[in-house]
Design a protein around this motif. Structure first.
Motif, PDB file in Angstrom:
ATOM      1  N   ALA A   1       0.803  -1.070  -0.259  1.00  0.00           N
ATOM      2  CA  ALA A   1      -0.014  -0.042  -0.031  1.00  0.00           C
ATOM      3  C   ALA A   1       0.809   1.118  -0.223  1.00  0.00           C
ATOM      4  O   ALA A   1       0.191   2.504  -0.012  1.00  0.00           O
ATOM      5  CB  ALA A   1      -0.803   0.082   1.134  1.00  0.00           C
ATOM      6  N   THR A   2       2.181   1.099   0.041  1.00  0.00           N
ATOM      7  CA  THR A   2       2.964   2.133  -0.158  1.00  0.00           C
ATOM      8  C   THR A   2       3.618   2.824  -1.512  1.00  0.00           C
ATOM      9  O   THR A   2       3.803   1.912  -2.320  1.00  0.00           O
ATOM     10  CB  THR A   2       4.281   1.840   0.763  1.00  0.00           C
ATOM     11  OG1 THR A   2       4.074   1.277   1.837  1.00  0.00           O
ATOM     12  CG2 THR A   2       5.208   3.155   0.931  1.00  0.00           C
TER      13      THR A   2
ATOM     14  N   GLY B   1       2.213  -2.761   3.425  1.00  0.00           N
ATOM     15  CA  GLY B   1       1.354  -1.604   4.037  1.00  0.00           C
ATOM     16  C   GLY B   1       1.984  -0.634   4.882  1.00  0.00           C
ATOM     17  O   GLY B   1       2.991  -0.770   5.159  1.00  0.00           O
ATOM     18  N   ASP B   2       1.084   0.451   5.416  1.00  0.00           N
ATOM     19  CA  ASP B   2       1.609   1.111   6.173  1.00  0.00           C
ATOM     20  C   ASP B   2       1.224   0.799   7.818  1.00  0.00           C
ATOM     21  O   ASP B   2       0.199   0.639   8.193  1.00  0.00           O
ATOM     22  CB  ASP B   2       0.891   2.443   5.970  1.00  0.00           C
ATOM     23  CG  ASP B   2       1.373   3.469   6.870  1.00  0.00           C
ATOM     24  OD1 ASP B   2       2.227   3.487   7.734  1.00  0.00           O
ATOM     25  OD2 ASP B   2       1.064   4.879   6.585  1.00  0.00           O
TER      26      ASP B   2
ATOM     27  N   THR C   1      -0.267 -11.235  11.772  1.00  0.00           N
ATOM     28  CA  THR C   1       0.146  -9.960  12.519  1.00  0.00           C
ATOM     29  C   THR C   1       1.271 -10.470  13.291  1.00  0.00           C
ATOM     30  O   THR C   1       2.121 -11.421  12.927  1.00  0.00           O
ATOM     31  CB  THR C   1      -1.003  -9.997  13.725  1.00  0.00           C
ATOM     32  OG1 THR C   1      -0.779 -10.979  14.597  1.00  0.00           O
ATOM     33  CG2 THR C   1      -2.382  -9.639  13.139  1.00  0.00           C
TER      34      THR C   1
ATOM     35  N   SER D   1       1.064   2.310  10.375  1.00  0.00           N
ATOM     36  CA  SER D   1       0.092   3.078  11.033  1.00  0.00           C
ATOM     37  C   SER D   1      -1.363   2.939  10.791  1.00  0.00           C
ATOM     38  O   SER D   1      -2.047   3.471  11.342  1.00  0.00           O
ATOM     39  CB  SER D   1       0.259   4.593  10.895  1.00  0.00           C
ATOM     40  OG  SER D   1       0.486   5.010   9.652  1.00  0.00           O
ATOM     41  N   THR D   2      -1.563   2.049   9.741  1.00  0.00           N
ATOM     42  CA  THR D   2      -2.874   1.953   9.580  1.00  0.00           C
ATOM     43  C   THR D   2      -3.279   0.510  10.091  1.00  0.00           C
ATOM     44  O   THR D   2      -2.744  -0.385  10.135  1.00  0.00           O
ATOM     45  CB  THR D   2      -3.373   1.890   8.007  1.00  0.00           C
ATOM     46  OG1 THR D   2      -2.478   0.871   7.310  1.00  0.00           O
ATOM     47  CG2 THR D   2      -2.684   3.437   7.702  1.00  0.00           C
ATOM     48  N   ASP D   3      -4.752   0.066  10.047  1.00  0.00           N
ATOM     49  CA  ASP D   3      -5.384  -1.129  10.579  1.00  0.00           C
ATOM     50  C   ASP D   3      -5.120  -2.053   9.423  1.00  0.00           C
ATOM     51  O   ASP D   3      -5.323  -3.308   9.794  1.00  0.00           O
ATOM     52  CB  ASP D   3      -6.938  -0.915  10.684  1.00  0.00           C
ATOM     53  CG  ASP D   3      -7.202   0.030  11.709  1.00  0.00           C
ATOM     54  OD1 ASP D   3      -6.119  -0.010  12.845  1.00  0.00           O
ATOM     55  OD2 ASP D   3      -8.200   0.297  12.161  1.00  0.00           O
ATOM     56  N   ASP D   4      -4.869  -1.789   8.227  1.00  0.00           N
ATOM     57  CA  ASP D   4      -4.900  -2.743   7.241  1.00  0.00           C
ATOM     58  C   ASP D   4      -3.328  -3.314   7.050  1.00  0.00           C
ATOM     59  O   ASP D   4      -2.995  -4.182   5.915  1.00  0.00           O
ATOM     60  CB  ASP D   4      -5.411  -2.550   5.888  1.00  0.00           C
ATOM     61  CG  ASP D   4      -4.704  -1.269   5.294  1.00  0.00           C
ATOM     62  OD1 ASP D   4      -3.957  -0.675   5.934  1.00  0.00           O
ATOM     63  OD2 ASP D   4      -5.055  -0.993   4.025  1.00  0.00           O
ATOM     64  N   PHE D   5      -2.554  -2.843   7.752  1.00  0.00           N
ATOM     65  CA  PHE D   5      -1.132  -3.513   7.715  1.00  0.00           C
ATOM     66  C   PHE D   5      -0.942  -4.812   8.276  1.00  0.00           C
ATOM     67  O   PHE D   5      -1.697  -5.452   9.379  1.00  0.00           O
ATOM     68  CB  PHE D   5      -0.290  -2.772   8.754  1.00  0.00           C
ATOM     69  CG  PHE D   5       1.364  -3.128   8.783  1.00  0.00           C
ATOM     70  CD1 PHE D   5       2.230  -2.828   7.693  1.00  0.00           C
ATOM     71  CD2 PHE D   5       1.589  -3.682   9.909  1.00  0.00           C
ATOM     72  CE1 PHE D   5       3.436  -3.304   7.852  1.00  0.00           C
ATOM     73  CE2 PHE D   5       2.817  -4.183   9.986  1.00  0.00           C
ATOM     74  CZ  PHE D   5       3.852  -3.960   8.802  1.00  0.00           C
ATOM     75  N   TYR D   6       0.051  -5.619   7.476  1.00  0.00           N
ATOM     76  CA  TYR D   6       0.179  -6.947   7.863  1.00  0.00           C
ATOM     77  C   TYR D   6       1.239  -7.612   7.184  1.00  0.00           C
ATOM     78  O   TYR D   6       2.111  -6.833   6.631  1.00  0.00           O
ATOM     79  CB  TYR D   6      -0.938  -8.050   7.447  1.00  0.00           C
ATOM     80  CG  TYR D   6      -1.210  -7.898   5.833  1.00  0.00           C
ATOM     81  CD1 TYR D   6      -0.698  -8.883   5.069  1.00  0.00           C
ATOM     82  CD2 TYR D   6      -1.898  -6.890   5.132  1.00  0.00           C
ATOM     83  CE1 TYR D   6      -0.487  -8.856   3.632  1.00  0.00           C
ATOM     84  CE2 TYR D   6      -2.045  -6.886   3.711  1.00  0.00           C
ATOM     85  CZ  TYR D   6      -1.458  -7.908   3.168  1.00  0.00           C
ATOM     86  OH  TYR D   6      -1.528  -7.681   1.406  1.00  0.00           O
TER      87      TYR D   6
END
Length: 171
Positions: free
Chosen positions: A82-83, A128-129, A114, A131-136
């Motif tokens: 997501a980056t 992903g980022d 996680t 700092s977001t909830d969709d990071f994994y």
């Protein structure tokens, strides 16, 4: 050893004259190079004069005819996970020799991990980022002795020859 006003003033004077932290420590006595560096940072001392004994190394320059032309960078940023990454111009000489880009991997929801689910057998590639909830993390099976799956190893590890060639191409 305490930092008296006289010692701090001497430190500031020597620093502004361009002496190294080691030379200042020797001059002050009873203090280490790291203590000098720490005090310089705490005092917020900025850059200093260059010493006359250590002239800067002249940079090697190539003739203009040997420098590869650089094409214009693409306006659209590339993304990994997501980056978004800003596209870098690639030298023309390096285009033909670079390995093909590795296709983006879609990780099924049930394989995503996680940080609490990671172990020695799971791929620890972050996606992903944070700092977001969709990071994994990738979470697929990793190869023995490496922290990533085969796909992410191809991205993370480059053969030494490729890195040297890329560095030469960037000049």
């Amino acid at each position: 050893m305490s930092w008296t006003t006289e010692r701090v003033d001497l430190l500031k004077k020597l620093w502004s004259e361009g002496l190294s932290a080691s030379q200042i420590a020797t001059e002050l006595g009873g203090v280490t190079r790291n203590a000098v560096i720490g005090k310089v940072h705490r005092l917020g001392l900025s850059g200093r004069a260059k010493t006359a004994t250590a002239p800067a190394k002249p940079r090697r320059t190539r003739p203009a005819t040997s420098a590869p032309a650089r094409p214009a960078a693409s306006a659209a940023p590339r993304t990994i996970g997501a980056t978004a990454l800003k596209a870098e111009p690639t030298p023309v000489a390096a285009v033909a020799t670079q390995p093909a880009p590795v296709a983006e991997l879609v990780i099924p929801q049930e394989q995503r991990a996680t940080i609490l689910q990671l172990n020695e057998r799971t791929c620890k590639w972050p996606i992903g980022d944070p700092s977001t909830d969709d990071f994994y993390f990738c979470g697929r099976n990793s190869d023995p002795g490496v922290p990533y799956c085969a796909h992410h190893c191809r991205i993370a590890y480059q053969p030494m020859n490729d890195r040297r060639r890329d560095k030469r191409a960037r000049g």
